[in-house]
Design a protein around this motif. Sequence first.
Motif, PDB file in Angstrom:
ATOM      1  N   UNK A 137       9.363   2.333   1.409  1.00 22.39           N
ATOM      2  CA  UNK A 137       8.608   2.069  -0.077  1.00 22.39           C
ATOM      3  C   UNK A 137       9.223   3.139  -0.976  1.00 22.39           C
ATOM      4  N   UNK A 257      12.235  -4.723   1.421  1.00 18.42           N
ATOM      5  CA  UNK A 257      11.515  -4.239   0.034  1.00 18.42           C
ATOM      6  C   UNK A 257      13.008  -4.504  -1.164  1.00 18.42           C
TER       7      UNK A 257
ATOM      8  N   UNK B 225       2.213   7.134   9.799  1.00 21.71           N
ATOM      9  CA  UNK B 225       2.164   6.817   8.744  1.00 21.71           C
ATOM     10  C   UNK B 225       3.302   5.740   8.240  1.00 21.71           C
ATOM     11  N   UNK B 243      -0.593   3.153   2.831  1.00 19.88           N
ATOM     12  CA  UNK B 243       0.316   3.440   1.605  1.00 19.88           C
ATOM     13  C   UNK B 243       1.965   2.658   1.380  1.00 19.88           C
ATOM     14  N   UNK B 244       2.689   2.504   2.842  1.00 19.38           N
ATOM     15  CA  UNK B 244       3.536   2.034   2.459  1.00 19.38           C
ATOM     16  C   UNK B 244       3.856   0.548   2.016  1.00 19.38           C
ATOM     17  N   UNK B 245       2.824   0.445   2.788  1.00 17.59           N
ATOM     18  CA  UNK B 245       2.060  -1.702   2.518  1.00 17.59           C
ATOM     19  C   UNK B 245       2.639  -1.229   0.976  1.00 17.59           C
ATOM     20  N   UNK B 247       2.856   0.296  -1.992  1.00 17.61           N
ATOM     21  CA  UNK B 247       3.533   0.761  -2.532  1.00 17.61           C
ATOM     22  C   UNK B 247       4.770  -0.663  -2.552  1.00 17.61           C
ATOM     23  N   UNK B 248       5.205  -0.801  -1.215  1.00 17.08           N
ATOM     24  CA  UNK B 248       6.048  -1.736  -1.262  1.00 17.08           C
ATOM     25  C   UNK B 248       6.012  -2.982  -1.734  1.00 17.08           C
ATOM     26  N   UNK B 268       3.564   9.335  -2.867  1.00 20.03           N
ATOM     27  CA  UNK B 268       3.082   8.439  -1.955  1.00 20.03           C
ATOM     28  C   UNK B 268       4.712   9.501  -1.570  1.00 20.03           C
TER      29      UNK B 268
END
Lengths: 314, 293
Positions: A137, A257, B225, B243-245, B247-248, B268
């Motif tokens: 992301x 995304x 991660x 974090x990735x989810x 943020x996305x 991030x």
Amino acid sequence: MTVHTEAPAAAPAAAERPPRVPAPRRRSWTGLWFVLPFFAAYALFLIWPTFLGLYYSFTDKSLTGRTPSWIGLDNWAEALGDERAWNALGNTAVFTLYSTPPLVVLSIVFALMVNRARRAGWFLRLAIFAPYVIPVSVVTIIWTWIYQPDGGILNHYLEVLGVQSPDAPTIWLQDEHRAMWAVVITTVWWTIGFNFLLYLAALQTIPQDVYEASAIDGANWWRQLWSITLPLLKRTTALVIVLQLIASLRIFDQMYLMTSGGPNRATEVAIHYIYIAGFEGYRIGYASALSYVLFVLIMIVSIVQFRLFSRKEA
Amino acid sequence: MTAVLDKPEAPAAAPVRRRRKRPTAGAVIVYTAAIALAVVWLLPLLWALSTSLKTETEASLGQDIHWIPRDWSLEGYRTLFERGDHLVWMVNSTVVSSIVTVLTLTLCVLAAYGFSRFDFPGKKIVFAVIIAGLMVPGEALIVPLFDIVNALNLSNTYWGLALPQTVPPVMVFILKRFFDAVPRDYEEAAKIDGAGHLRVLWSVILPLSGPILAAVGIFTFIGSWNNFLWPLLVATDPSMMTLPVGLGVVTGGYGLLYAQNMAAAILGALPLLIVFLVFQKQIVKGVAGVGLK
């Protein structure tokens, strides 16, 4: 995922061992206790869903929780005739076709350069591999912004270079034909570090005297590249391509995304459609059937990989 | 630290080559091109960093493109911390990845030791079943797996996020192969001294397995991660997102707040960039090992 190729080496080694080392092991249940914790978790989170998914694919199981009923091959028949599923599979293939060549060729070029420029090696490796450890992301937030048609940095430099006029900015992610390319470019930037390191490691195993001998025979750099280096990288290339095929079949994050599969489903890939069918359409049964189609495809590529690399090692 | 890392790679060959060829035009070109390439490769990250240090006004679209902020500002970072969710996701990611790493190491070490050192009824079948698992793609199992985790009431929990990630057959293989190569003499000695199996594993085998345990641990941690699809399904509650989810799904939706978005991106990227810098040697070796065997 990536380390399959090492596995086959273990089997023959283990098989040969007992005759050499007088076997201290008796057959007993002790070993099972060591294996059991892993196997229990493995059974619950890998074996069981594998069969459960197969079972669901024959039912109209729904996320809403209503009692599922057996509907035979209906899901499978629907999947075969589902244009959106074929489109998703087609997009997955297109992504593979676009992304594999640059990921192979560029990583060879990068590795050759870094192999020559050894004194700056640590910095070069760092720069090229760093994006690989960054969460997807973060990558998409940055690149979505780079691709902004109006005010994005990519179009800005295209204008500076005179490739495009400021009055007609290139549309990247919102254009049906360019969106896939945009995702591919981002993916190449993000993941090339892995292939690059594979090639770099392979290059560094080639003994220098091979080059020195051929230099004495009068071979120039170009000649050495084509008749020594590239042939010796063949195995790595085969590995990279197979790993790339498997990774491409599983592609999802970037598209989800950056484009949400759009525009007009031009970047909707296989996993994305499974996600849509199952988690947005609540059709667990149908999504399971779709998953199984993909499952079989990935399995075929994996078996090819397994055979390809276990034979070379034997 | 990093400069030292280059040494092991070509100790013998490099000096020979260097003596033979003095810095030629070719070498200069290669160095220039390689460094230019590396810089280009870093540009997206540098651009994000530069933008994150501008004010929201200076960063917004329609402003001219410039790399050095005219009006240095931590506004983006400050608003990010005031919102607070970024910190929550960071904690969630740390917790989940730590659980995954510790559990994976424990389960896989035990299993690998069992396969490497014991003979038990059904061993071949159990091993074959795990081999078969190498070819099962996790992504194709998300639908039934989600159903199972739901049935266990684990959605939006750390366990639901972590547990399904703890059964990588690959790691069992890597560890088994390594254990197979560890000579048995030490263990025999320990056993004569009356040590039990767990004791032998803990105080004889594991101390000899440092590098491989580090490699497995680091790759498991990074993989977990950066996992996106599974946490996307299981953590629907923003306070449970990794974090990735987060943020996305959440930050990615802020839209036009570019300084803040880029601050989020930089923060991030930072944890794993630090992990990478610290463990560069192990990571580079680990990736190289995939191709060399």
